[in-house]
Design a protein around this motif. Structure first.
Motif, short mmCIF file in Angstrom:
data_model
loop_
_atom_site.label_atom_id
_atom_site.label_comp_id
_atom_site.label_asym_id
_atom_site.label_seq_id
_atom_site.Cartn_x
_atom_site.Cartn_y
_atom_site.Cartn_z
N ALA A 65 -31.78 -17.89 74.23
CA ALA A 65 -32.43 -17.18 75.96
C ALA A 65 -32.81 -15.85 75.50
CB ALA A 65 -31.17 -17.47 76.51
N GLY A 66 -32.66 -15.11 74.63
CA GLY A 66 -32.82 -14.19 74.07
C GLY A 66 -32.05 -13.28 75.22
N VAL A 67 -31.56 -13.38 75.82
CA VAL A 67 -30.16 -12.78 76.42
C VAL A 67 -29.14 -11.86 75.96
CG1 VAL A 67 -28.62 -12.56 78.83
CG2 VAL A 67 -30.60 -14.18 78.21
N ALA A 69 -25.05 -10.39 76.01
CA ALA A 69 -24.46 -10.81 76.24
C ALA A 69 -23.76 -10.23 77.37
CB ALA A 69 -22.65 -11.08 75.34
N ASP A 70 -23.37 -9.05 76.83
CA ASP A 70 -23.29 -7.49 78.78
C ASP A 70 -24.27 -8.01 79.99
OD1 ASP A 70 -25.39 -6.26 77.40
OD2 ASP A 70 -24.25 -5.31 76.99
N LYS A 71 -25.43 -8.33 80.21
CA LYS A 71 -25.84 -8.40 80.80
C LYS A 71 -25.65 -10.27 81.61
CE LYS A 71 -28.97 -5.15 79.54
NZ LYS A 71 -28.35 -4.76 79.25
N ILE A 72 -24.93 -11.21 81.59
CA ILE A 72 -24.56 -11.79 81.94
C ILE A 72 -22.95 -11.34 83.18
CG2 ILE A 72 -22.99 -14.02 81.68
CD1 ILE A 72 -25.76 -14.06 80.76
N ASP A 73 -23.21 -12.17 84.09
CA ASP A 73 -23.29 -11.44 85.68
C ASP A 73 -22.30 -12.69 85.76
OD1 ASP A 73 -24.66 -9.98 86.22
OD2 ASP A 73 -25.62 -11.53 87.63
N ALA A 161 -20.21 -26.88 74.38
CA ALA A 161 -22.11 -26.38 74.81
C ALA A 161 -22.10 -26.06 76.08
CB ALA A 161 -22.44 -27.73 74.84
N ALA A 162 -23.56 -25.27 75.76
CA ALA A 162 -23.66 -23.93 77.03
C ALA A 162 -24.18 -23.88 77.55
CB ALA A 162 -22.88 -22.91 76.33
N LEU A 163 -25.07 -23.60 78.34
CA LEU A 163 -26.00 -23.51 79.14
C LEU A 163 -25.82 -21.88 79.31
CD1 LEU A 163 -26.76 -26.21 80.89
CD2 LEU A 163 -27.85 -25.92 78.33
N VAL A 164 -27.61 -21.25 79.38
CA VAL A 164 -27.58 -19.73 80.20
C VAL A 164 -28.49 -20.41 81.17
CG1 VAL A 164 -28.46 -17.32 79.90
CG2 VAL A 164 -27.24 -18.50 78.08
N GLU A 323 -40.65 -24.20 82.09
CA GLU A 323 -41.85 -24.29 81.20
C GLU A 323 -41.27 -24.21 78.86
OE1 GLU A 323 -45.21 -24.88 81.19
OE2 GLU A 323 -44.03 -25.51 83.43
N ARG A 324 -40.54 -23.35 79.19
CA ARG A 324 -39.85 -23.19 77.50
C ARG A 324 -39.10 -24.57 77.02
NH1 ARG A 324 -35.82 -19.94 75.44
NH2 ARG A 324 -35.79 -19.27 77.49
N ILE A 325 -39.25 -25.26 76.33
CA ILE A 325 -38.69 -25.73 75.13
C ILE A 325 -37.95 -25.27 73.83
CG2 ILE A 325 -39.67 -28.48 76.87
CD1 ILE A 325 -41.37 -28.49 74.71
N ALA A 326 -38.64 -24.69 73.49
CA ALA A 326 -38.10 -23.91 72.25
C ALA A 326 -37.19 -22.58 72.51
CB ALA A 326 -39.32 -23.58 71.64
N PRO A 327 -36.65 -22.84 71.50
CA PRO A 327 -35.22 -21.11 71.58
C PRO A 327 -36.17 -20.21 71.51
CG PRO A 327 -34.55 -22.95 70.26
CD PRO A 327 -35.65 -24.06 70.56
N LEU A 328 -35.58 -19.42 71.80
CA LEU A 328 -36.31 -17.85 71.83
C LEU A 328 -35.86 -17.15 70.25
CD1 LEU A 328 -36.34 -16.27 74.85
CD2 LEU A 328 -38.77 -16.94 73.87
N GLY A 329 -35.06 -17.21 70.14
CA GLY A 329 -33.70 -17.05 69.04
C GLY A 329 -32.75 -18.02 68.43
N GLU A 330 -32.69 -17.48 67.15
CA GLU A 330 -30.63 -18.55 66.80
C GLU A 330 -30.27 -17.34 66.59
OE1 GLU A 330 -31.62 -20.96 63.35
OE2 GLU A 330 -33.95 -22.25 64.64
N SER A 331 -27.97 -17.92 66.88
CA SER A 331 -27.45 -17.21 66.22
C SER A 331 -26.78 -17.60 64.78
CB SER A 331 -26.35 -17.67 67.84
OG SER A 331 -25.28 -16.83 66.67
#
Ligand code: COA
Length: 361
Positions: A65-67, A69-73, A161-164, A323-331
């Motif tokens: 998601a390119g997010v 962790a500290d931005k998660i509510d 598994a997890a979803l943002v 619209e997006r089906i590709a990851p923004l980044g990888e861990s």
């Protein structure tokens, strides 16, 4: 208008595999019986706890998601195999991630947990209460199994598994859902001592699954079919408008019976149970992640999910992909390595179980 868009996804399957042939070493069963009656060929066995599996899946979802962790509510942690009951496992995951701004809760609706959590959290984003969330399903059911019970022990596997989810003005995410619980069916699938009962009754702990497979089977097919029909009707959609169906991965025969009842195209159904078995609340998000990786989720796709589990809980929901089906980044995160096989891990679990029981008796 606000929507709860899925912007990140990630899964974590522990490396150790347990095949049907392996299981024949610890109980009276056969490869053929398990495959024919369930469709399961192999499953994964975890060498780490539910929060560790969830941690890897969540880091992958956040990177996707390119997010930060500290931005998660909010962290909604669906599980039946919490590392501890108090405090909850969501707060343990919060610490591992550094999700300092997140409210944290565990949710137990057995195998339907993810469907419950996803709907509830999506609605909180849609109403503006929160802006972002991590919805996690994680299970280590192998550690709860009684390997003397062949009707249940063969069915389950471990994974997470997890979803943002993030607030968006783009029309996407959850848009219709139905959840329920059939009254007076609790005894069909239960672990009676997995709580305060044994302590209150001064009994030694006896964690064994009471399991009435045939009854669960019938209820599962009926309730999932009814729930799917209702969410479709309420949305003014027909099954032909659905691009992908992600059912709970309990048994291939249950999925086949559901498809028949709904008159669904088998090509649209995602199946992972042959390789991962029933990972309870994790099974739907694991299957969704796999479908995305395989290019089966198209921009704007309509996706139907349905599950059932102990309770007996049930649910179905419809969502529209963005619209997006590709990851923004990888861990780069991985689980700690293990050289143990699934069979070795199971034998260890059996030894531990025998020892704990022996000591308590
Ligand atoms: N290996 C070999 N034989 C087995 C076996 C195993 N692992 N488990 C059960 N059997 C035997 C039974 O003892 C029974 O033998 P019998 O006829 O001599 O009494 C026979 O197989 C048939 O058992 P039955 O329970 O009727 O089989 P089934 O076709 O209903 O399949 C399940 C059993 C559990 C696979 C199936 O009912 C199921 O998937 N149920 C729902 C799954 C579920 O609840 N998942 C968790 C909730 S999400």
């Amino acid at each position: 208008m606000l929507y709860a868009q899925i912007t990140g996804w990630g899964r974590c399957l522990p490396p150790a595999r347990l095949t049907n042939r392996d299981i024949m070493e610890v109980m009276d069963t056969s490869e053929e019986w398990i495959l024919e009656r369930t469709g399961i060929e192999t499953r994964r066995i975890s060498h780490v706890m539910s929060a560790d599996l969830a941690h890897v899946a969540s880091e992958r979802a956040l990177a996707c998601a390119g997010v930060q962790a500290d931005k998660i509510d909010m962290i909604a942690f669906a599980t039946t195999t919490a590392d501890e009951i108090v405090p909850n496992t969501a707060s343990l995951l919060q610490g591992k991630l550094g999700a300092t701004g997140a409210a944290c809760f565990d949710l137990n609706a057995a195998c339907t947990g993810f469907i419950y959590a996803f709907q509830m959290v999506s609605d909180m984003i849609r109403t503006g209460t929160i802006k972002s969330a991590l919805v996690v399903g994680s299970e280590r059911l192998s550690s709860l199994m009684n390997w003397k019970r062949r009707e249940s022990a063969i069915l389950f596997g471990d994974g997470a598994a997890a979803l943002v989810l993030q607030a968006s003005t783009q029309e996407s995410g959850f848009f219709q859902g139905k959840m329920g619980c059939i009254e007076n069916t609790r005894e069909l699938l239960a672990i009676p001592d997995y709580g305060l009962h044994a302590i209150a009754q001064h009994r030694p702990l006896d964690i064994t699954i009471d399991f009435h497979g045939r009854e669960i089977f019938k209820n599962a097919v009926n309730e999932m079919a009814n729930a799917c029909t209702e969410v479709l009707e309420r949305s003014g959609l027909d099954l032909k408008d659905v691009d992908l169906i992600v059912p709970h991965q309990a048994n291939a025969r249950i999925v086949e019976a559901l498809a028949k009842k709904l008159n669904a195209d088998p090509e649209k159904i995602v199946i992972t149970l042959d390789r991962y078995a029933n990972t309870s609340t994790s099974s739907i998000p694991i299957a969704l992640c796999e479908a995305i990786e395989q290019g089966r989720v198209r921009p704007g796709a309509t996706i139907l999910m349905t599950a059932f589990g102990a309770g007996l809980t049930w649910g179905a929901l419809l969502l529209k992909w963005g619209e997006r089906i590709a990851p923004l980044g990888e861990s780069s995160i991985e689980l700690p390595a293990t050289d143990k096989t699934g069979l070795e891990l199971i034998k260890e679990a059996i030894r531990l179980r025998d020892k704990v029981w022996h000591d308590k008796k």
